[in-house]
Design an enzyme around this catalytic site. Sequence first.
Site, PDB file in Angstrom:
ATOM      1  N   ASP A 181      45.291  53.057 112.910  1.00 12.57           N
ATOM      2  CA  ASP A 181      44.480  52.082 112.173  1.00 12.57           C
ATOM      3  C   ASP A 181      43.684  52.742 111.053  1.00 12.57           C
ATOM      4  O   ASP A 181      43.645  53.971 110.941  1.00 12.57           O
ATOM      5  CB  ASP A 181      43.546  51.336 113.137  1.00 12.57           C
ATOM      6  N   ASN A 235      34.675  47.812 124.495  1.00 15.66           N
ATOM      7  CA  ASN A 235      35.078  46.427 124.772  1.00 15.66           C
ATOM      8  C   ASN A 235      36.556  46.303 125.146  1.00 15.66           C
ATOM      9  O   ASN A 235      37.095  45.209 125.213  1.00 15.66           O
ATOM     10  CB  ASN A 235      34.764  45.540 123.558  1.00 15.66           C
ATOM     11  N   HIS A 262      39.117  47.509 123.362  1.00 13.59           N
ATOM     12  CA  HIS A 262      40.090  47.446 122.267  1.00 13.59           C
ATOM     13  C   HIS A 262      40.975  48.688 122.241  1.00 13.59           C
ATOM     14  O   HIS A 262      40.587  49.761 122.697  1.00 13.59           O
ATOM     15  CB  HIS A 262      39.424  47.169 120.909  1.00 13.59           C
ATOM     16  N   GLU A 297      41.064  43.755 118.920  1.00 13.81           N
ATOM     17  CA  GLU A 297      39.795  43.417 119.565  1.00 13.81           C
ATOM     18  C   GLU A 297      40.001  42.304 120.593  1.00 13.81           C
ATOM     19  O   GLU A 297      40.936  41.503 120.464  1.00 13.81           O
ATOM     20  CB  GLU A 297      38.812  42.910 118.498  1.00 13.81           C
TER      21      GLU A 297
HETATM   22  P1  PGA Z   1      35.568  56.505 120.305  1.00 13.07           P
HETATM   23  O1  PGA Z   1      36.382  55.206 119.935  1.00 13.07           O
HETATM   24  O2  PGA Z   1      36.608  57.554 120.593  1.00 13.07           O
HETATM   25  O3  PGA Z   1      34.777  56.834 119.083  1.00 13.07           O
HETATM   26  O4  PGA Z   1      34.744  56.175 121.496  1.00 13.07           O
HETATM   27  C1  PGA Z   1      37.467  54.858 120.703  1.00 13.07           C
HETATM   28  C2  PGA Z   1      38.038  53.569 120.183  1.00 13.07           C
HETATM   29  O5  PGA Z   1      37.264  52.769 119.629  1.00 13.07           O
HETATM   30  O6  PGA Z   1      39.251  53.367 120.345  1.00 13.07           O
END
Ligand code: PGA
Length: 243
Positions: free
Chosen positions: A67, A136, A138, A143
Amino acid sequence: MRVIVCDHYDEMSKEAARIMAHEITLCPKRVLGLATGSTPVGMYREMCAMYKRGEIDFSGVTTFNLDEYYPIRRSNPQSYHYFMQEQLFRHVNIPEKNIHIPDGEAADPEKACKEYEAEIAESGGIDLQVLGIGVNGHIGFNEPAGSLVARTHLTDLTESTIKANARFFKSEDEVPKHAVTMGVATILQAKKILLLANGKNKHDAIRALLSERISTSNPATFLNLHPDVTVICDKEAYGENDS
Ligand code: PGA
């Protein structure tokens, strides 16, 4: 789903890098799906160290990132283009032409998304996809929602993701409100998936993933549909007292 519970972040990162190195050694032309965020930083550090020691050769490897924010300039230090250069690409020998990241500068993002899917297909598909997981649930920027999108697409970020990612920006207002992300089907088409998670704040997301219930309110739970997923997490994300 295989679950490897590590004592701490460094052990998780080393284990993930070891699996990546093993895959590349078995097949030097591996197509890797890569992730950004805090979680894989240690894994990339370890992969760079292995490269320096002559233990991995990336010259045949192709990469596709999950992404990118939209809109965002590649030169913006918060862009995932910038992140990948800093954390991995400028330290190792992946040919530049083999590196793919969704385009945060695309004038026509929908067309760029279709092209991204076509490039993945032309490469023969992703052999090993690395994923983090959002607080959350995702994966990529898919999302929680009433429905999920199958293929690479432009999406809105939820309030909770904007808040979670504000730590990387000067203020919450500067976090882009959109992103381009591989879809859930794009991710599920990878031949193998490696999901990394550390820290207490990922505990609920990991528990939902391991509950074997599938819900669009936790997009990571769709990984239960995949035949070859390895979760590597630390004790805090797993929950030391859980069985
Ligand atoms: P993070 O993000 O590694 O910064 O916790 C993980 C994600 O949002 O997939």
